[in-house]
Design a protein around this motif. Sequence first.
Motif, mmCIF file in Angstrom:
data_model
loop_
_atom_site.group_PDB
_atom_site.id
_atom_site.type_symbol
_atom_site.label_atom_id
_atom_site.label_comp_id
_atom_site.label_asym_id
_atom_site.label_seq_id
_atom_site.Cartn_x
_atom_site.Cartn_y
_atom_site.Cartn_z
ATOM 1 N N LEU A 1 31.158 43.685 41.206
ATOM 2 C CA LEU A 1 30.560 44.838 40.538
ATOM 3 C C LEU A 1 31.183 45.128 39.179
ATOM 4 C CD1 LEU A 1 30.445 47.147 43.684
ATOM 5 C CD2 LEU A 1 28.447 46.211 42.491
ATOM 6 N N ASP A 2 32.255 44.374 38.854
ATOM 7 C CA ASP A 2 32.986 44.578 37.597
ATOM 8 C C ASP A 2 33.494 46.012 37.505
ATOM 9 O OD1 ASP A 2 34.111 43.819 35.226
ATOM 10 O OD2 ASP A 2 32.322 44.199 34.013
ATOM 11 N N MET A 3 34.128 46.457 38.589
ATOM 12 C CA MET A 3 34.687 47.803 38.681
ATOM 13 C C MET A 3 36.155 47.715 39.103
ATOM 14 S SD MET A 3 31.962 50.105 40.831
ATOM 15 C CE MET A 3 30.449 50.738 40.118
ATOM 16 N N PRO A 4 36.953 48.708 38.774
ATOM 17 C CA PRO A 4 38.310 48.756 39.335
ATOM 18 C C PRO A 4 38.245 48.928 40.852
ATOM 19 C CG PRO A 4 38.088 50.256 37.465
ATOM 20 C CD PRO A 4 36.702 49.796 37.809
ATOM 21 N N LYS A 5 39.191 48.322 41.541
ATOM 22 C CA LYS A 5 39.195 48.402 43.001
ATOM 23 C C LYS A 5 39.341 49.847 43.473
ATOM 24 C CE LYS A 5 41.704 46.793 47.092
ATOM 25 N NZ LYS A 5 42.868 46.032 47.593
ATOM 26 N N THR A 6 40.123 50.637 42.748
ATOM 27 C CA THR A 6 40.305 52.038 43.161
ATOM 28 C C THR A 6 38.988 52.813 43.091
ATOM 29 O OG1 THR A 6 40.977 52.541 40.881
ATOM 30 C CG2 THR A 6 42.734 52.143 42.488
ATOM 31 N N THR A 7 38.158 52.487 42.095
ATOM 32 C CA THR A 7 36.858 53.152 41.981
ATOM 33 C C THR A 7 35.982 52.816 43.174
ATOM 34 O OG1 THR A 7 36.984 53.079 39.565
ATOM 35 C CG2 THR A 7 34.803 53.427 40.538
ATOM 36 N N VAL A 8 35.970 51.537 43.551
ATOM 37 C CA VAL A 8 35.182 51.102 44.704
ATOM 38 C C VAL A 8 35.658 51.823 45.959
ATOM 39 C CG1 VAL A 8 34.658 49.129 46.190
ATOM 40 C CG2 VAL A 8 34.613 48.859 43.706
ATOM 41 N N THR A 9 36.968 51.864 46.163
ATOM 42 C CA THR A 9 37.527 52.536 47.342
ATOM 43 C C THR A 9 37.156 54.012 47.371
ATOM 44 O OG1 THR A 9 39.390 50.991 47.358
ATOM 45 C CG2 THR A 9 39.661 53.035 48.590
ATOM 46 N N ASN A 10 37.305 54.684 46.230
ATOM 47 C CA ASN A 10 37.014 56.115 46.167
ATOM 48 C C ASN A 10 35.531 56.406 46.417
ATOM 49 O OD1 ASN A 10 39.682 56.717 45.603
ATOM 50 N ND2 ASN A 10 39.387 56.697 43.386
ATOM 51 N N MET A 11 34.644 55.536 45.926
ATOM 52 C CA MET A 11 33.210 55.759 46.117
ATOM 53 C C MET A 11 32.828 55.614 47.582
ATOM 54 S SD MET A 11 31.514 54.035 42.695
ATOM 55 C CE MET A 11 29.874 54.691 43.005
ATOM 56 N N VAL A 12 33.402 54.627 48.264
ATOM 57 C CA VAL A 12 33.105 54.456 49.690
ATOM 58 C C VAL A 12 33.672 55.623 50.486
ATOM 59 C CG1 VAL A 12 33.520 53.016 51.726
ATOM 60 C CG2 VAL A 12 32.932 51.945 49.551
ATOM 61 N N GLN A 13 34.878 56.062 50.148
ATOM 62 C CA GLN A 13 35.461 57.224 50.841
ATOM 63 C C GLN A 13 34.622 58.479 50.610
ATOM 64 O OE1 GLN A 13 39.452 57.315 49.271
ATOM 65 N NE2 GLN A 13 40.252 55.899 50.836
ATOM 66 N N GLY A 14 34.128 58.656 49.385
ATOM 67 C CA GLY A 14 33.275 59.797 49.088
ATOM 68 C C GLY A 14 31.979 59.753 49.874
ATOM 69 N N LEU A 15 31.429 58.541 50.044
ATOM 70 C CA LEU A 15 30.203 58.394 50.829
ATOM 71 C C LEU A 15 30.462 58.739 52.291
ATOM 72 C CD1 LEU A 15 27.233 57.461 50.780
ATOM 73 C CD2 LEU A 15 28.045 55.132 51.239
ATOM 74 N N GLU A 16 31.589 58.296 52.824
ATOM 75 C CA GLU A 16 31.938 58.609 54.214
ATOM 76 C C GLU A 16 32.114 60.123 54.403
ATOM 77 O OE1 GLU A 16 34.246 54.714 55.942
ATOM 78 O OE2 GLU A 16 35.357 56.009 54.550
#
Length: 304
Positions: A26-41
Amino acid sequence: MDQLSAMRVFVRVVETGNFTRAAAALDMPKTTVTNMVQGLEQHLRTTLLNRTTRRVMVTTDGALYYERAQQILSEIDELDGSMSNSQAQPSGRLRVEMAGAFADLLVLPNLCDFHNRFPQIRLDIGVGDRLVDYIAENVDCALRAGTPTDQSLIARKVGELAMNAYAAPNYIQKFGEPQHPRDLEQDHFSVGYLNATSGRVMSAEFQNSQEKIEISPRYLVSVNDARSYVNAAIAGLGVVQSPRFMVRDAVARGELVEVLRDWHCESLALYIVYPQTRHLSNKVRVFVDWLARLVHNLRVSDQH
């Protein structure tokens, strides 16, 4: 929270198997990916993924959400594509896999024409005849020879290439010239070509006005790359069935000569394949159309 973006991120994490590969795709920082999934949960008030140090495992709720999210995103992509301006220039990165011979002898020599037509597309070409994990490796499509057998892939035929049998003069001097395809099972040798899926040496088909036969040729060496296949024939290691465009220069230099001229080899079909779950974007569509024209022009030139 941008729920649509979070859904896309979650789907990519599931498909790639971990946050690191998803972030790279996705060409994103890993922390951004983690935070987005946590926010979705947190938004859904359920756990979608169980994390371990190596990979993530989808929960029961996560599997159900993934299935529906994938369908929704696919429908949104299709809607966006249908409503977009048909004259708009396709753009972005396009990742394509193909065998080295197709890259070196077919695509790369003509690629300036493609970029003149579509200057905003950046092509990443992976070279090799291998099995590809399209989702994990973020591959948009692949150019493949022969009829695809993987039912999980959508295949579009882009053309056919004329084939003939060839051998090196030093091979003919040593073994003589084969007179019948069955000779390749008895008194002669072929260069074997290994199927990327099965790992077995592929059979060879010949036909004339009376019959069509399939043989399992004897071989001294087998390879899994088209360029090595031709080079082995030039070295005198056996007879090969090859598209004409791949051996044109070797024939002109006298390194290979056509054999079994009274027999025809079945044309080599070329396909563009891509996963069923991946929307056929405009950039893939224009590349497929361009490649189909390229193969057609090559076939016409081979007939003259």
